[in-house]
Write a protein that holds these residues in place. Structure first.
Motif, PDB file in Angstrom:
ATOM      1  N   LEU A  33      91.263  32.024  16.749  1.00  0.00           N
ATOM      2  CA  LEU A  33      90.101  31.745  15.915  1.00  0.00           C
ATOM      3  C   LEU A  33      90.459  31.907  14.439  1.00  0.00           C
ATOM      4  O   LEU A  33      91.363  32.665  14.086  1.00  0.00           O
ATOM      5  N   PRO A  34      89.745  31.207  13.549  1.00  0.00           N
ATOM      6  CA  PRO A  34      90.011  31.347  12.106  1.00  0.00           C
ATOM      7  C   PRO A  34      89.630  32.731  11.610  1.00  0.00           C
ATOM      8  O   PRO A  34      88.918  33.484  12.298  1.00  0.00           O
ATOM      9  N   PRO A  35      90.072  33.093  10.406  1.00  0.00           N
ATOM     10  CA  PRO A  35      89.876  34.464   9.916  1.00  0.00           C
ATOM     11  C   PRO A  35      88.421  34.875   9.714  1.00  0.00           C
ATOM     12  O   PRO A  35      88.073  36.040   9.915  1.00  0.00           O
ATOM     13  N   ASP A  36      87.541  33.946   9.301  1.00  0.00           N
ATOM     14  CA  ASP A  36      86.173  34.356   9.000  1.00  0.00           C
ATOM     15  C   ASP A  36      85.247  33.158   9.125  1.00  0.00           C
ATOM     16  O   ASP A  36      85.694  32.006   9.194  1.00  0.00           O
ATOM     17  N   LEU A  37      83.958  33.451   9.180  1.00  0.00           N
ATOM     18  CA  LEU A  37      82.958  32.392   9.132  1.00  0.00           C
ATOM     19  C   LEU A  37      82.956  31.748   7.747  1.00  0.00           C
ATOM     20  O   LEU A  37      83.283  32.393   6.750  1.00  0.00           O
ATOM     21  N   ASP A  38      82.566  30.503   7.688  1.00  0.00           N
ATOM     22  CA  ASP A  38      82.491  29.778   6.427  1.00  0.00           C
ATOM     23  C   ASP A  38      81.347  30.349   5.588  1.00  0.00           C
ATOM     24  O   ASP A  38      80.191  30.385   6.022  1.00  0.00           O
ATOM     25  N   LEU A  39      81.670  30.809   4.392  1.00  0.00           N
ATOM     26  CA  LEU A  39      80.666  31.387   3.495  1.00  0.00           C
ATOM     27  C   LEU A  39      80.359  30.473   2.315  1.00  0.00           C
ATOM     28  O   LEU A  39      79.698  30.892   1.364  1.00  0.00           O
ATOM     29  N   SER A  40      80.815  29.237   2.392  1.00  0.00           N
ATOM     30  CA  SER A  40      80.638  28.333   1.257  1.00  0.00           C
ATOM     31  C   SER A  40      79.217  27.802   1.136  1.00  0.00           C
ATOM     32  O   SER A  40      78.832  27.297   0.080  1.00  0.00           O
ATOM     33  N   THR A  41      78.440  27.898   2.216  1.00  0.00           N
ATOM     34  CA  THR A  41      77.039  27.505   2.171  1.00  0.00           C
ATOM     35  C   THR A  41      76.157  28.750   2.222  1.00  0.00           C
ATOM     36  O   THR A  41      76.581  29.807   2.695  1.00  0.00           O
ATOM     37  N   ASP A  42      74.937  28.611   1.773  1.00  0.00           N
ATOM     38  CA  ASP A  42      74.054  29.771   1.618  1.00  0.00           C
ATOM     39  C   ASP A  42      73.265  30.033   2.893  1.00  0.00           C
ATOM     40  O   ASP A  42      72.060  29.788   2.962  1.00  0.00           O
ATOM     41  N   TRP A  43      73.958  30.535   3.918  1.00  0.00           N
ATOM     42  CA  TRP A  43      73.262  30.883   5.156  1.00  0.00           C
ATOM     43  C   TRP A  43      73.024  32.381   5.206  1.00  0.00           C
ATOM     44  O   TRP A  43      73.759  33.170   4.601  1.00  0.00           O
ATOM     45  N   HIS A  44      72.012  32.800   5.959  1.00  0.00           N
ATOM     46  CA  HIS A  44      71.676  34.217   6.075  1.00  0.00           C
ATOM     47  C   HIS A  44      71.094  34.501   7.451  1.00  0.00           C
ATOM     48  O   HIS A  44      70.517  33.621   8.093  1.00  0.00           O
ATOM     49  N   GLY A  45      71.237  35.750   7.889  1.00  0.00           N
ATOM     50  CA  GLY A  45      70.602  36.208   9.111  1.00  0.00           C
ATOM     51  C   GLY A  45      71.559  36.324  10.278  1.00  0.00           C
ATOM     52  O   GLY A  45      72.506  35.547  10.416  1.00  0.00           O
ATOM     53  N   LYS A  46      71.298  37.296  11.128  1.00  0.00           N
ATOM     54  CA  LYS A  46      72.151  37.518  12.287  1.00  0.00           C
ATOM     55  C   LYS A  46      72.114  36.332  13.242  1.00  0.00           C
ATOM     56  O   LYS A  46      73.146  35.939  13.787  1.00  0.00           O
ATOM     57  N   ASP A  47      70.929  35.766  13.463  1.00  0.00           N
ATOM     58  CA  ASP A  47      70.826  34.639  14.395  1.00  0.00           C
ATOM     59  C   ASP A  47      71.703  33.478  13.949  1.00  0.00           C
ATOM     60  O   ASP A  47      72.367  32.831  14.772  1.00  0.00           O
ATOM     61  N   GLU A  48      71.728  33.209  12.649  1.00  0.00           N
ATOM     62  CA  GLU A  48      72.561  32.123  12.153  1.00  0.00           C
ATOM     63  C   GLU A  48      74.043  32.477  12.277  1.00  0.00           C
ATOM     64  O   GLU A  48      74.873  31.614  12.589  1.00  0.00           O
TER      65      GLU A  48
ATOM     66  N   ARG B 162      77.099  41.615   5.382  1.00  0.00           N
ATOM     67  CA  ARG B 162      75.897  41.731   4.556  1.00  0.00           C
ATOM     68  C   ARG B 162      74.889  40.635   4.908  1.00  0.00           C
ATOM     69  O   ARG B 162      73.695  40.907   5.022  1.00  0.00           O
ATOM     70  N   ARG B 163      75.368  39.418   5.113  1.00  0.00           N
ATOM     71  CA  ARG B 163      74.473  38.339   5.519  1.00  0.00           C
ATOM     72  C   ARG B 163      73.878  38.593   6.902  1.00  0.00           C
ATOM     73  O   ARG B 163      72.788  38.099   7.217  1.00  0.00           O
ATOM     74  N   MET B 164      74.572  39.365   7.723  1.00  0.00           N
ATOM     75  CA  MET B 164      74.086  39.676   9.070  1.00  0.00           C
ATOM     76  C   MET B 164      73.127  40.855   9.088  1.00  0.00           C
ATOM     77  O   MET B 164      72.661  41.257  10.156  1.00  0.00           O
ATOM     78  N   GLY B 165      72.865  41.468   7.935  1.00  0.00           N
ATOM     79  CA  GLY B 165      71.939  42.584   7.881  1.00  0.00           C
ATOM     80  C   GLY B 165      72.590  43.945   7.850  1.00  0.00           C
ATOM     81  O   GLY B 165      71.896  44.962   7.925  1.00  0.00           O
ATOM     82  N   GLY B 166      73.929  43.995   7.752  1.00  0.00           N
ATOM     83  CA  GLY B 166      74.625  45.269   7.593  1.00  0.00           C
ATOM     84  C   GLY B 166      75.207  45.853   8.862  1.00  0.00           C
ATOM     85  O   GLY B 166      75.880  46.882   8.814  1.00  0.00           O
ATOM     86  N   VAL B 167      74.951  45.234  10.005  1.00  0.00           N
ATOM     87  CA  VAL B 167      75.490  45.721  11.275  1.00  0.00           C
ATOM     88  C   VAL B 167      76.291  44.600  11.915  1.00  0.00           C
ATOM     89  O   VAL B 167      75.747  43.547  12.259  1.00  0.00           O
ATOM     90  N   ALA B 168      77.592  44.820  12.074  1.00  0.00           N
ATOM     91  CA  ALA B 168      78.467  43.815  12.670  1.00  0.00           C
ATOM     92  C   ALA B 168      79.674  44.509  13.278  1.00  0.00           C
ATOM     93  O   ALA B 168      80.007  45.641  12.922  1.00  0.00           O
ATOM     94  N   GLY B 169      80.345  43.810  14.173  1.00  0.00           N
ATOM     95  CA  GLY B 169      81.484  44.406  14.853  1.00  0.00           C
ATOM     96  C   GLY B 169      82.718  44.545  14.012  1.00  0.00           C
ATOM     97  O   GLY B 169      83.639  45.294  14.369  1.00  0.00           O
ATOM     98  N   HIS B 170      82.756  43.865  12.878  1.00  0.00           N
ATOM     99  CA  HIS B 170      83.975  43.876  12.062  1.00  0.00           C
ATOM    100  C   HIS B 170      83.851  44.759  10.828  1.00  0.00           C
ATOM    101  O   HIS B 170      84.869  45.105  10.222  1.00  0.00           O
ATOM    102  N   ALA B 171      82.645  45.119  10.409  1.00  0.00           N
ATOM    103  CA  ALA B 171      82.441  45.916   9.200  1.00  0.00           C
ATOM    104  C   ALA B 171      81.015  46.451   9.197  1.00  0.00           C
ATOM    105  O   ALA B 171      80.137  45.906   9.862  1.00  0.00           O
ATOM    106  N   GLY B 172      80.804  47.507   8.408  1.00  0.00           N
ATOM    107  CA  GLY B 172      79.459  48.058   8.276  1.00  0.00           C
ATOM    108  C   GLY B 172      79.374  49.562   8.385  1.00  0.00           C
ATOM    109  O   GLY B 172      78.367  50.157   7.997  1.00  0.00           O
ATOM    110  N   LEU B 173      80.422  50.215   8.902  1.00  0.00           N
ATOM    111  CA  LEU B 173      80.406  51.669   9.031  1.00  0.00           C
ATOM    112  C   LEU B 173      80.570  52.331   7.669  1.00  0.00           C
ATOM    113  O   LEU B 173      81.402  51.916   6.856  1.00  0.00           O
TER     114      LEU B 173
END
Length: 374
Positions: A127-142, A233-244
């Motif tokens: 898989l690629p290193p990260d989700l595409d952040l070039s567009t202004d998406w927000h929210g865990k569901d997205e 941060r876009r996911m609301g602060g809780v994610a498997g890769h960062a947030g602690l």
């Protein structure tokens, strides 16, 4: 106890940690990092503590302290998400070589049906290193939708590519199988058993004065107690890769409990000894030379916190904000370095890489691991 204009250090043995002091003091004095909190553990106790520089530089300076809370960034991966995955594995919830899509059916989209849980844990998923952040998406569901639709860039098992998407997916796996959000799972099943009362996702507002700020964000202002990683941060602060978020006291508890469990000594670490040994020894696909455990780094181009003395077979991880933890079961030692090197403007990447390497080398030499002073 040794003191300077910038900080304080203490040593609990006769070992000479003066070179470690000089490295940490110098990094803070030069502005390579705003401040730094470091600890060396050996033989079941913390034998060195160092605190230098400033916790914050803007809008005004604040002195660094042992109880400063740091955004742990990618140290979330091996310390929280990987053990959560392995706890559920111990309970028989799945096998590591099963496809992820067996438990997250949506994940099979776009050719990901052959990616296994082990591939995610070792970063051999393709898989690629990260989700595409070039567009202004927000929210865990997205974020979840985008993870499920991610297109691999390589076949699974072929190459080591460090990917946040791997651990975002693993966090979603933990949530799907356990029926709990990752932050609640971590609080009850990992942090509480270890007595890590100062650690967790989404730190309370009352802790803000103790939290080291990271970077200025045009929308949110100076990030302080808000996760630095933009995807988390876009996911609301809780994610498997960062947030602690955590501090030196709690992270030394974590490191010691892990080493104790791995050595077969009494420990509160919430995994079996055999499981932990498997997590901290090479588990990458056969024939691949980038050595990764299940969540932990062993020997890749990310392994500079091992320094020049700790052997291959020791293990650890880094965090983008300037955190790192490296452990050597052979000498019963660990080196913890906590900084907010991204404060205030996301700088000092090369400096922290060198500092991690040099401090680990000096600490190992102080412990006599290369024939130096014991």
């Amino acid at each position: 106890m040794a003191m300077s204009a910038l900080g304080v250090a203490s040593c609990a043995t006769g070992a000479d940690f003066a070179p470690v002091d000089r490295l940490l003091h110098g990094a803070a004095q030069r502005g390579d990092v705003p401040g730094v909190v470091a600890a060396v553990g050996h033989g079941g106790r913390v034998v060195y503590r160092g605190v230098y520089g400033q916790r914050a530089l803007v809008p005004e300076t604040e002195p660094e302290s042992w109880d400063t809370h740091f955004d742990m960034a990618s140290l979330t991966k091996p310390t929280i998400t990987a053990p959560a995955v392995m706890q559920l594995w111990e309970q028989g919830a799945y096998r590591l070589d099963e496809p992820v899509a067996r438990y997250l059916p949506e994940f099979a989209a776009n050719g990901k049906d052959g990616i296994t849980i082990r591939h995610l844990l070792t970063h051999y998923s393709g898989l690629p290193p990260d989700l595409d952040l070039s567009t202004d998406w927000h929210g865990k569901d997205e974020a979840v939708r985008r993870v499920m639709l991610t297109v691999p860039t390589r076949k699974p098992g072929v190459a080591f590519v460090y990917s946040d998407i791997n651990f975002i997916t693993l966090g979603l796996l933990v949530e799907r199988v356990s029926g709990m959000t990752l932050d609640r799972y971590a609080a009850g099943r990992i942090l509480a058993p270890l007595g890590m009362r100062q650690s967790g996702f989404l730190p309370a507002a009352a802790l803000r004065p103790l939290i080291a700020p990271t970077q200025f964000d045009p929308q949110a202002g100076m990030l302080r107690g808000v996760v630095h990683d933009p995807t988390a941060r876009r996911m609301g602060g809780v994610a498997g890769h960062a947030g602690l978020f955590s501090d030196a006291h709690d992270m030394t508890l974590y490191a010691q409990a892990l080493l104790d469990r791995r050595a077969g000594r009494p420990s509160a670490y919430p995994l079996k000894r055999d499981t932990l040994e498997m997590m901290t020894t090479p588990e990458q696909p056969a024939g691949r030379t980038d050595l990764r455990g299940l969540g932990w780094d062993i020997a890749t181009h990310y392994s500079t916190p091992r320094g020049a003395v700790f052997p291959v077979g020791s293990f650890g991880h880094t965090g983008f904000t300037g955190t790192s933890l490296w452990m050597d079961p052979g000498s019963d030692s660990y080196v913890l370095i906590l900084t907010n090197r991204v404060h205030p403007s996301n700088g000092h990447g090369r400096q922290i890489i060198q500092l991690r390497h040099d401090v680990a080398t000096a600490a190992a030499q102080a412990l006599g691991l290369d024939g130096g002073p014991a």
